[in-house]
Motif scaffolding. Structure first.
Motif, PDB file in Angstrom:
ATOM      1  N   GLY A  77       0.852  -1.193   0.070  1.00 54.90           N
ATOM      2  CA  GLY A  77      -0.112  -0.070   0.124  1.00 54.90           C
ATOM      3  C   GLY A  77       0.705   1.306  -0.158  1.00 54.90           C
ATOM      4  N   PRO A  78       0.234   2.526  -0.020  1.00 59.15           N
ATOM      5  CA  PRO A  78       0.812   3.689   0.178  1.00 59.15           C
ATOM      6  C   PRO A  78       1.962   3.633   1.252  1.00 59.15           C
ATOM      7  CG  PRO A  78      -1.220   4.060  -0.347  1.00 59.15           C
ATOM      8  CD  PRO A  78      -1.220   2.696   0.189  1.00 59.15           C
ATOM      9  N   VAL A  79       3.347   4.341   1.000  1.00 61.64           N
ATOM     10  CA  VAL A  79       4.271   4.452   2.033  1.00 61.64           C
ATOM     11  C   VAL A  79       4.851   5.829   1.620  1.00 61.64           C
ATOM     12  CG1 VAL A  79       6.550   3.608   2.592  1.00 61.64           C
ATOM     13  CG2 VAL A  79       4.742   1.853   2.153  1.00 61.64           C
ATOM     14  N   ASP A  80       4.871   6.439   2.914  1.00 65.76           N
ATOM     15  CA  ASP A  80       5.298   7.938   2.881  1.00 65.76           C
ATOM     16  C   ASP A  80       7.019   7.750   2.771  1.00 65.76           C
ATOM     17  OD1 ASP A  80       3.110   9.133   3.207  1.00 65.76           O
ATOM     18  OD2 ASP A  80       3.603   9.202   5.563  1.00 65.76           O
ATOM     19  N   VAL A  81       7.470   8.453   1.735  1.00 63.58           N
ATOM     20  CA  VAL A  81       9.249   8.384   1.477  1.00 63.58           C
ATOM     21  C   VAL A  81       9.829   9.808   1.035  1.00 63.58           C
ATOM     22  CG1 VAL A  81       8.611   8.283  -0.899  1.00 63.58           C
ATOM     23  CG2 VAL A  81      10.623   7.080   0.072  1.00 63.58           C
ATOM     24  N   VAL A  82      11.040  10.076   1.606  1.00 63.02           N
ATOM     25  CA  VAL A  82      11.512  11.429   1.238  1.00 63.02           C
ATOM     26  C   VAL A  82      12.453  10.743  -0.021  1.00 63.02           C
ATOM     27  CG1 VAL A  82      13.230  13.105   1.629  1.00 63.02           C
ATOM     28  CG2 VAL A  82      11.516  12.400   3.299  1.00 63.02           C
ATOM     29  N   PHE A  83      12.278  11.394  -1.268  1.00 61.93           N
ATOM     30  CA  PHE A  83      13.523  11.178  -2.166  1.00 61.93           C
ATOM     31  C   PHE A  83      14.470  12.320  -1.949  1.00 61.93           C
ATOM     32  CE2 PHE A  83       9.967   9.386  -4.975  1.00 61.93           C
ATOM     33  CZ  PHE A  83      10.375   7.897  -4.758  1.00 61.93           C
ATOM     34  N   LYS A  84      15.687  11.753  -2.109  1.00 61.40           N
ATOM     35  CA  LYS A  84      16.843  12.860  -2.197  1.00 61.40           C
ATOM     36  C   LYS A  84      17.054  12.939  -3.701  1.00 61.40           C
ATOM     37  CE  LYS A  84      20.580  15.381  -0.939  1.00 61.40           C
ATOM     38  NZ  LYS A  84      20.387  16.551  -0.639  1.00 61.40           N
ATOM     39  N   LEU A  85      16.854  14.235  -4.310  1.00 61.61           N
ATOM     40  CA  LEU A  85      17.151  14.237  -5.732  1.00 61.61           C
ATOM     41  C   LEU A  85      18.427  14.493  -6.243  1.00 61.61           C
ATOM     42  CD1 LEU A  85      13.627  16.364  -6.476  1.00 61.61           C
ATOM     43  CD2 LEU A  85      14.134  13.836  -6.011  1.00 61.61           C
TER      44      LEU A  85
END
Length: 336
Positions: A42-50
């Motif tokens: 299911g949906p998972v919160d994540v932080v992408f380092k760009l």
């Protein structure tokens, strides 16, 4: 490419802080994107380092510029400039560093190097030599060329200054994100993994994600020491180390570092997901870290923020009959 045979050093927090000071103001401080992705659970919160927005389209200039400026400070850099063997991204990093430091850059690549990366190298002013069909052939030739010319030989991943420069990404994450962090990052020779590990805070975790057919970290952890591995993955052009770097291995010893592997179809699907959901185009190797989350191989912890480092986007991709091109230094994916 095999790791160096010089004396092995662990990289420390102090080394990474020194690297940040050397490269400050010359490279981009890449942003983070807080979002959610649809995983098998299911949906998972994540932080992408760009980090693919870095100069050169990958994280590599951080380590290269740190190494070049450190060498200049120690009066070890002369008119011969720098020399590196690489299939692509490490060479792009060295070319950018040389350009910033106003010195020469010579690159040795195998014949199998992706043309998009070779074109980028030449556009940056690097002198490019093709040698052999494996990274090791190029590395052997580069070492001989450096002896003859006196150029500063840079390693793609197994050099303390290279690892420390990559670790500056971790310092930025620590500034941007409070509390414990679970950072997922793809692994080739371990330069980025080692740098991130060097700046771990209490409670932080590092997860190395690799294709099953290019898994030198996973096999090193199983064996208890770095071992030579066979390569059989679509991501081998960027994650093509045949052995984990000794600097990485020394740095991660006793630290909270784990490894997961994904299949080529899973990383290809993850790459497609990034494009479909966010219009982010990355290399297959970079998509490995995303695949680890999408497949549930890495799950969020209740007391930790889940972060995925998107570390490279020097790639070409055909979608629906049109060519998506993301060359080094480009600001985004273009339709051409």
């Amino acid at each position: 490419m095999e790791p160096s045979t010089d004396r092995v050093f662990s990289v420390t927090l102090d080394d990474v802080v020194a690297a940040r000071e050397r490269i400050a103001g010359s490279l981009r401080r890449t942003p983070v994107l807080r979002t959610s992705i649809d995983t098998i659970d299911g949906p998972v919160d994540v932080v992408f380092k760009l980090e693919y927005l870095q100069a050169g389209g990958c994280f590599k200039p951080r380590g290269s510029l740190n190494a070049v400026r450190h060498a200049r400070d120690e009066e070890l850099l002369d008119d011969a400039g720098v020399l590196v063997a690489s299939g692509g991204n490490a060479a792009i990093g060295a070319a950018w560093a040389a350009r910033i430091a106003a010195t020469r850059c010579t690159v040795v690549v195998p014949e199998t190097a992706p043309q998009v990366k070779v074109d980028s190298l030449r556009a940056l002013g690097a002198e490019v030599h093709h040698v052999g069909d494996r990274y090791q052939h190029a590395a052997d030739a580069a070492a001989e060329m450096a002896k003859r010319s006196g150029a500063l030989l840079l390693h793609a991943y197994d050099q303390p200054d290279i690892v420390a420069g990559a670790g500056t990404i971790g310092l930025e994450l620590a500034d941007d994100i409070d509390g414990p962090l679970t950072t997922v990052v793809c692994v080739g020779g371990g330069g980025l993994l080692g740098g991130l590990t060097a700046v771990q805070r209490p409670g932080d975790r590092i997860v190395g994600a690799e294709p099953a057919g290019s898994s030198c970290l996973h096999q090193a952890l199983e064996a208890g020491h770095p071992v030579s591995v066979e390569l059989d993955s679509v991501a081998a052009d960027s994650l093509g180390a045949t052995r984990l770097g000794d600097v990485c291995w020394s740095t991660i010893a006793g630290r909270a570092v784990t490894s997961v592997v994904v299949s080529d179809p899973e990383l290809i699907a993850a790459r497609r997901h990034l494009w479909d959901a966010f219009r982010i185009l990355v290399e297959p190797g970079t998509a490995t870290a995303v695949a680890a989350v999408l497949t549930g191989a890495v799950r969020p912890e209740p007391d930790s923020t889940l972060c995925v480092v998107l570390c490279g986007a020097n790639t070409t991709w055909y979608v629906g009959g049109q060519r998506l091109v993301h060359p080094a230094g480009n600001r985004g994916a273009n339709l051409a």
